[in-house]
Design an enzyme around this catalytic site. Structure first.
Site, PDB file in Angstrom:
ATOM      1  N   TYR A  62      -1.774  -0.511  10.155  1.00 54.12           N
ATOM      2  CA  TYR A  62      -1.893  -1.012   8.776  1.00 54.12           C
ATOM      3  C   TYR A  62      -0.687  -0.569   7.949  1.00 54.12           C
ATOM      4  CZ  TYR A  62      -3.793  -1.038   3.954  1.00 54.12           C
ATOM      5  OH  TYR A  62      -3.995  -1.211   2.607  1.00 54.12           O
ATOM      6  N   SER A 119       0.846  -1.201   0.000  1.00 53.10           N
ATOM      7  CA  SER A 119       0.000   0.000   0.000  1.00 53.10           C
ATOM      8  C   SER A 119       0.874   1.241   0.000  1.00 53.10           C
ATOM      9  CB  SER A 119      -0.884   0.020   1.255  1.00 53.10           C
ATOM     10  OG  SER A 119      -1.528   1.278   1.362  1.00 53.10           O
TER      11      SER A 119
HETATM   12  P1  NAP Z   1     -11.362  -5.489   0.101  1.00 48.14           P
HETATM   13  O1  NAP Z   1     -12.277  -5.011  -0.965  1.00 48.14           O
HETATM   14  O2  NAP Z   1     -11.644  -5.136   1.518  1.00 48.14           O
HETATM   15  O3  NAP Z   1     -11.259  -7.089  -0.026  1.00 48.14           O
HETATM   16  C1  NAP Z   1     -10.508  -7.797   0.923  1.00 48.14           C
HETATM   17  C2  NAP Z   1     -10.434  -9.236   0.502  1.00 48.14           C
HETATM   18  O4  NAP Z   1      -9.543  -9.911   1.391  1.00 48.14           O
HETATM   19  C3  NAP Z   1     -11.759  -9.961   0.564  1.00 48.14           C
HETATM   20  O5  NAP Z   1     -11.791 -10.869  -0.513  1.00 48.14           O
HETATM   21  C4  NAP Z   1     -11.688 -10.695   1.887  1.00 48.14           C
HETATM   22  O6  NAP Z   1     -12.479 -11.894   1.896  1.00 48.14           O
HETATM   23  C5  NAP Z   1     -10.219 -11.026   1.939  1.00 48.14           C
HETATM   24  N1  NAP Z   1      -9.670 -11.277   3.258  1.00 48.14           N
HETATM   25  C6  NAP Z   1      -9.653 -10.442   4.325  1.00 48.14           C
HETATM   26  N2  NAP Z   1      -9.021 -11.022   5.351  1.00 48.14           N
HETATM   27  C7  NAP Z   1      -8.634 -12.249   4.922  1.00 48.14           C
HETATM   28  C8  NAP Z   1      -7.956 -13.330   5.536  1.00 48.14           C
HETATM   29  N3  NAP Z   1      -7.539 -13.275   6.813  1.00 48.14           N
HETATM   30  N4  NAP Z   1      -7.746 -14.452   4.809  1.00 48.14           N
HETATM   31  C9  NAP Z   1      -8.158 -14.524   3.522  1.00 48.14           C
HETATM   32  N5  NAP Z   1      -8.795 -13.542   2.895  1.00 48.14           N
HETATM   33  C10 NAP Z   1      -9.032 -12.414   3.596  1.00 48.14           C
HETATM   34  O7  NAP Z   1      -9.849  -5.027  -0.160  1.00 48.14           O
HETATM   35  P2  NAP Z   1      -9.158  -4.277  -1.415  1.00 48.14           P
HETATM   36  O8  NAP Z   1      -9.376  -2.835  -1.269  1.00 48.14           O
HETATM   37  O9  NAP Z   1      -9.479  -4.975  -2.694  1.00 48.14           O
HETATM   38  O10 NAP Z   1      -7.641  -4.535  -1.019  1.00 48.14           O
HETATM   39  C11 NAP Z   1      -6.881  -5.617  -1.519  1.00 48.14           C
HETATM   40  C12 NAP Z   1      -5.441  -5.384  -1.108  1.00 48.14           C
HETATM   41  O11 NAP Z   1      -5.024  -4.101  -1.591  1.00 48.14           O
HETATM   42  C13 NAP Z   1      -5.244  -5.362   0.405  1.00 48.14           C
HETATM   43  O12 NAP Z   1      -4.012  -5.978   0.731  1.00 48.14           O
HETATM   44  C14 NAP Z   1      -5.183  -3.880   0.725  1.00 48.14           C
HETATM   45  O13 NAP Z   1      -4.434  -3.620   1.889  1.00 48.14           O
HETATM   46  C15 NAP Z   1      -4.503  -3.356  -0.524  1.00 48.14           C
HETATM   47  N6  NAP Z   1      -4.733  -1.918  -0.743  1.00 48.14           N
HETATM   48  C16 NAP Z   1      -5.980  -1.439  -1.028  1.00 48.14           C
HETATM   49  C17 NAP Z   1      -6.150  -0.065  -1.233  1.00 48.14           C
HETATM   50  C18 NAP Z   1      -7.474   0.554  -1.545  1.00 48.14           C
HETATM   51  O14 NAP Z   1      -7.567   1.810  -1.582  1.00 48.14           O
HETATM   52  N7  NAP Z   1      -8.522  -0.225  -1.798  1.00 48.14           N
HETATM   53  C19 NAP Z   1      -5.036   0.781  -1.137  1.00 48.14           C
HETATM   54  C20 NAP Z   1      -3.811   0.258  -0.847  1.00 48.14           C
HETATM   55  C21 NAP Z   1      -3.657  -1.097  -0.653  1.00 48.14           C
HETATM   56  P3  NAP Z   1     -14.059 -11.925   2.323  1.00 48.14           P
HETATM   57  O15 NAP Z   1     -14.812 -11.251   1.180  1.00 48.14           O
HETATM   58  O16 NAP Z   1     -14.372 -13.371   2.440  1.00 48.14           O
HETATM   59  O17 NAP Z   1     -14.176 -11.159   3.596  1.00 48.14           O
END
Ligand code: NAP
Length: 254
Positions: free
Chosen positions: A163, A149
């Site tokens: 985080y 991130s």
């Molecule tokens: P999201 O929409 O919240 O989706 C999170 C996903 O991770 C879901 O599929 C969830 O499964 C799964 N998950 C959560 N905890 C888990 C665990 N302990 N074991 C297995 N699966 C787990 O997240 P996102 O925004 O797409 O983010 C994806 C990645 O990008 C993350 O690493 C996040 O830190 C990073 N990121 C995101 C942003 C942003 O602005 N969105 C920015 C920087 C970095 P369930 O659906 O079953 O709960």
């Protein structure tokens, strides 16, 4: 419809039931991988992603596993081992954050949950992937992308420095592991998304966070999950065949 012989191998995307993981899984399915759609709680969403891949002519299967739990990770990779193809790709995408707050209000329980999912989970999945991909273990090689991130650079003050710290650890192990396995046929890289429109911001207590902060982004807008998935899939592709230990920012200039 794709024929089985053209399957490139298994691609595991952790946290692929929604957001960036789902977008990445769909791209990898279209690119000829049999995709393991991992999720922790939302089976219906994971099945919907797998169904989309299959409907588009690809192959996919779902495995429930909490990546922060070692026993679950072992079961997850056991399910992959039962498939007819070798593991070629790991995208360590699963990640969590909790309600925006200052460090003075954070409990040990919360901090440990963040580190367990984001750091321990990614390390455990990478460990199991290396055992299967490394030429030292008679593997065929492979590629790992860790989803970090932009928070690892900004530190996320007043929101979630736990985080941000977890993502700093992800960046460090991306570099270290890339060197550890570079001569074993495995490339390891990272992607640092910035403010991306997904449901993770609701988990932080502010569903509209991207819109609130968009004016601070040099490109004046938030990013999409597909823009992040494109960078991940570039690093996974043969186009990136001499790239390892690198981290791409997908932040609109932030
Ligand atoms: P999201 O929409 O919240 O989706 C999170 C996903 O991770 C879901 O599929 C969830 O499964 C799964 N998950 C959560 N905890 C888990 C665990 N302990 N074991 C297995 N699966 C787990 O997240 P996102 O925004 O797409 O983010 C994806 C990645 O990008 C993350 O690493 C996040 O830190 C990073 N990121 C995101 C942003 C942003 O602005 N969105 C920015 C920087 C970095 P369930 O659906 O079953 O709960």
């Amino acid at each position: 419809m794709r024929v089985k012989d053209s399957v490139k191998g298994i691609a595991l995307v952790t946290g692929a039931s929604r957001g960036i993981g789902a977008a990445t899984a769909m791209r990898l399915g279209a690119d000829g991988y049999k995709v393991c759609v991992n999720y922790v709680s939302n089976a219906a969403a994971a099945e919907s992603v797998a169904r989309s891949i299959i409907d588009a002519g690809g192959e996919a299967f779902c495995v429930q596993a909490d990546v922060s739990k070692e026993a679950d990770v072992v079961v997850l990779f056991g399910a992959i081992d039962s498939m007819a193809y070798p593991l070629k790709v790991l995208v360590n995408n699963a990640g969590v954050l909790f309600t925006q707050s200052k460090l003075v209000d954070m409990t040990a329980e919360r901090i440990e949950k963040v580190l367990a999912a984001n750091v321990t989970g990614s390390l455990l999945c990478a460990r199991e992937a290396v055992k299967r991909m490394s030429t030292e273990y008679n593997g065929l090689g492979g590629v790992i992308v860790n989803v970090s991130s932009g928070a690892s650079r900004t530190g996320s003050p007043n929101e979630y420095i736990d985080y941000a710290a977890s993502k700093g650890a992800v960046d460090a192990f991306t570099v270290g592991l890339s060197k550890e396995v570079a001569a074993e046929g495995i490339r390891v890289n990272g992607v640092r998304p910035g403010l991306i429109y997904t449901e993770i911001h609701a988990d932080g207590g502010e569903p509209n966070r991207v819109d609130r902060l968009a004016s601070r982004i040099p490109m004046q807008r938030g990013g999409t999950r597909d823009e992040v998935a494109a960078a991940i899939c570039f690093l996974l592709s043969d186009e990136a065949s001499f790239i390892t230990g690198s981290i791409i920012d997908v932040t609109g200039g932030l």
